[in-house]
Design a protein around this motif. Structure first.
Motif, PDB file in Angstrom:
ATOM      1  N   UNK A  69      21.939  48.872  57.231  1.00 56.85           N
ATOM      2  CA  UNK A  69      21.923  50.139  57.959  1.00 56.85           C
ATOM      3  C   UNK A  69      22.857  50.132  59.167  1.00 56.85           C
ATOM      4  N   UNK A  70      22.979  48.990  59.832  1.00 54.05           N
ATOM      5  CA  UNK A  70      23.755  48.918  61.067  1.00 54.05           C
ATOM      6  C   UNK A  70      25.082  48.176  60.925  1.00 54.05           C
ATOM      7  N   UNK A  71      25.483  47.844  59.703  1.00 56.50           N
ATOM      8  CA  UNK A  71      26.754  47.136  59.484  1.00 56.50           C
ATOM      9  C   UNK A  71      27.931  48.007  59.927  1.00 56.50           C
ATOM     10  N   UNK A  72      28.892  47.373  60.594  1.00 60.47           N
ATOM     11  CA  UNK A  72      30.134  48.047  60.998  1.00 60.47           C
ATOM     12  C   UNK A  72      29.899  49.284  61.865  1.00 60.47           C
ATOM     13  N   UNK A  73      28.840  49.257  62.659  1.00 60.81           N
ATOM     14  CA  UNK A  73      28.522  50.356  63.572  1.00 60.81           C
ATOM     15  C   UNK A  73      28.210  49.789  64.949  1.00 60.81           C
ATOM     16  N   UNK A  74      28.557  50.520  65.975  1.00 56.59           N
ATOM     17  CA  UNK A  74      28.200  50.150  67.351  1.00 56.59           C
ATOM     18  C   UNK A  74      28.613  48.724  67.700  1.00 56.59           C
ATOM     19  N   UNK A  75      29.770  48.312  67.233  1.00 57.41           N
ATOM     20  CA  UNK A  75      30.281  46.980  67.555  1.00 57.41           C
ATOM     21  C   UNK A  75      29.758  45.877  66.664  1.00 57.41           C
ATOM     22  N   UNK A  76      28.912  46.192  65.701  1.00 55.74           N
ATOM     23  CA  UNK A  76      28.378  45.183  64.784  1.00 55.74           C
ATOM     24  C   UNK A  76      29.417  44.793  63.741  1.00 55.74           C
ATOM     25  N   UNK A  77      29.248  43.576  63.217  1.00 59.29           N
ATOM     26  CA  UNK A  77      30.068  43.119  62.111  1.00 59.29           C
ATOM     27  C   UNK A  77      29.556  43.678  60.797  1.00 59.29           C
ATOM     28  N   UNK A  78      30.045  43.106  59.709  1.00 60.26           N
ATOM     29  CA  UNK A  78      29.656  43.578  58.381  1.00 60.26           C
ATOM     30  C   UNK A  78      28.240  43.104  58.028  1.00 60.26           C
ATOM     31  N   UNK A  79      27.803  43.430  56.824  1.00 58.80           N
ATOM     32  CA  UNK A  79      26.446  43.090  56.376  1.00 58.80           C
ATOM     33  C   UNK A  79      26.186  41.598  56.514  1.00 58.80           C
ATOM     34  N   UNK A  80      27.137  40.783  56.089  1.00 58.50           N
ATOM     35  CA  UNK A  80      26.952  39.326  56.092  1.00 58.50           C
ATOM     36  C   UNK A  80      26.872  38.715  57.485  1.00 58.50           C
ATOM     37  N   UNK A  81      27.360  39.421  58.492  1.00 56.87           N
ATOM     38  CA  UNK A  81      27.343  38.877  59.863  1.00 56.87           C
ATOM     39  C   UNK A  81      25.929  38.726  60.416  1.00 56.87           C
ATOM     40  N   UNK A  82      24.995  39.506  59.911  1.00 57.40           N
ATOM     41  CA  UNK A  82      23.632  39.478  60.431  1.00 57.40           C
ATOM     42  C   UNK A  82      23.461  40.265  61.723  1.00 57.40           C
ATOM     43  N   UNK A  83      24.516  40.941  62.177  1.00 58.63           N
ATOM     44  CA  UNK A  83      24.441  41.685  63.438  1.00 58.63           C
ATOM     45  C   UNK A  83      23.436  42.834  63.395  1.00 58.63           C
ATOM     46  N   UNK A  84      23.266  43.449  62.244  1.00 59.13           N
ATOM     47  CA  UNK A  84      22.321  44.564  62.162  1.00 59.13           C
ATOM     48  C   UNK A  84      20.922  44.135  62.567  1.00 59.13           C
ATOM     49  N   UNK A  85      20.499  42.986  62.067  1.00 53.52           N
ATOM     50  CA  UNK A  85      19.182  42.452  62.416  1.00 53.52           C
ATOM     51  C   UNK A  85      19.180  41.921  63.838  1.00 53.52           C
ATOM     52  N   UNK A  86      20.199  41.193  64.217  1.00 55.99           N
ATOM     53  CA  UNK A  86      20.274  40.581  65.549  1.00 55.99           C
ATOM     54  C   UNK A  86      20.265  41.651  66.642  1.00 55.99           C
ATOM     55  N   UNK A  87      20.938  42.767  66.381  1.00 55.51           N
ATOM     56  CA  UNK A  87      21.072  43.814  67.402  1.00 55.51           C
ATOM     57  C   UNK A  87      20.344  45.093  67.006  1.00 55.51           C
ATOM     58  N   UNK A  88      19.175  44.936  66.352  1.00 55.17           N
ATOM     59  CA  UNK A  88      18.351  46.098  66.013  1.00 55.17           C
ATOM     60  C   UNK A  88      17.764  46.669  67.303  1.00 55.17           C
ATOM     61  N   UNK A  89      17.133  47.809  67.212  1.00 54.51           N
ATOM     62  CA  UNK A  89      16.614  48.483  68.391  1.00 54.51           C
ATOM     63  C   UNK A  89      15.564  47.675  69.130  1.00 54.51           C
ATOM     64  N   UNK A  90      15.776  47.538  70.435  1.00 56.61           N
ATOM     65  CA  UNK A  90      14.819  46.845  71.295  1.00 56.61           C
ATOM     66  C   UNK A  90      14.725  47.555  72.637  1.00 56.61           C
ATOM     67  N   UNK A  91      13.630  47.311  73.315  1.00 56.69           N
ATOM     68  CA  UNK A  91      13.351  47.800  74.656  1.00 56.69           C
ATOM     69  C   UNK A  91      12.848  49.242  74.597  1.00 56.69           C
ATOM     70  N   UNK A  92      12.541  49.789  75.744  1.00 60.46           N
ATOM     71  CA  UNK A  92      11.980  51.139  75.793  1.00 60.46           C
ATOM     72  C   UNK A  92      12.902  52.186  75.202  1.00 60.46           C
ATOM     73  N   UNK A  93      14.201  51.995  75.362  1.00 60.60           N
ATOM     74  CA  UNK A  93      15.131  52.985  74.838  1.00 60.60           C
ATOM     75  C   UNK A  93      15.810  52.527  73.554  1.00 60.60           C
ATOM     76  N   UNK A  94      15.254  51.493  72.918  1.00 64.86           N
ATOM     77  CA  UNK A  94      15.729  51.028  71.622  1.00 64.86           C
ATOM     78  C   UNK A  94      17.247  50.841  71.601  1.00 64.86           C
ATOM     79  N   UNK A  95      17.746  49.993  72.488  1.00 66.36           N
ATOM     80  CA  UNK A  95      19.164  49.629  72.501  1.00 66.36           C
ATOM     81  C   UNK A  95      19.488  49.052  71.128  1.00 66.36           C
TER      82      UNK A  95
END
Length: 171
Positions: A69-95
């Motif tokens: 869902x978050x691959x290649x968006x908002x500075x994330x890498x591709x699917x294989x990078x794992x960035x979507x999971x690493x940088x999923x929504x967190x905190x009160x404003x779901x960064x």
């Protein structure tokens, strides 16, 4: 956040982001009928959605969902990078997204004069990580996160709606 309207809209947005249970980490526990309506990746790849969603036979594969869902968006890498999971929504404003974690860290440094690399340690935006990391200072840190969330929302121009009752220019 210098008016009752701005505060009301900020806390309304917080409630929308974290829900009534105040979850500080995004849940990606979706059924098939919801996943495609929320994420364009799964609208374009409906067969993949069926592989990862929650069913009667198995729980959702939240990591796989986030990475797609978050691959290649908002500075994330591709699917294989794992960035979507690493940088999923967190905190009160779901960064969400590597670029937004970096911006959040920059705002924190500017506001508090303290360098915390949320991009390198994204778990620090989770309440449980704060509790483990800061022990008795957790309440001060939670207030700090709230203040950072307010500043971040201001930086993203969310106050426009509360001032003008219009979403023009926000979406």
């Amino acid at each position: 956040m210098n008016s009752p309207e701005r505060l009301a809209h900020f806390f309304g947005q917080v409630l929308q982001e974290v829900g009534q249970r105040v979850r500080l980490v995004e849940s990606l526990d979706y059924r098939a009928d919801r996943l495609g309506s929320i994420f364009s990746y799964f609208r374009r790849n409906p067969d993949e959605a069926l592989l990862y969603v929650r069913t009667a036979d198995h729980p959702a594969d939240q990591e796989a969902i986030a990475n797609r869902a978050y691959a290649d968006r908002n500075g994330n890498g591709n699917v294989e990078s794992g960035d979507g999971w690493r940088f999923r929504g967190r905190s009160l404003n779901q960064v969400t997204g590597r670029a937004h974690y970096r911006a959040f860290a920059e705002d924190h440094a500017q506001m508090f004069g303290e360098q915390i690399d949320f991009e390198a340690e994204p778990d620090l935006l989770e309440n449980s990580a704060l509790r483990r990391s800061f022990g008795p200072l957790v309440l001060a840190r939670q207030r700090s996160l709230l203040a950072r969330g307010c500043r971040y929302k201001l930086r993203c121009h969310r106050q426009h709606y509360s001032d003008h009752q219009s979403w023009d220019g926000l979406l």
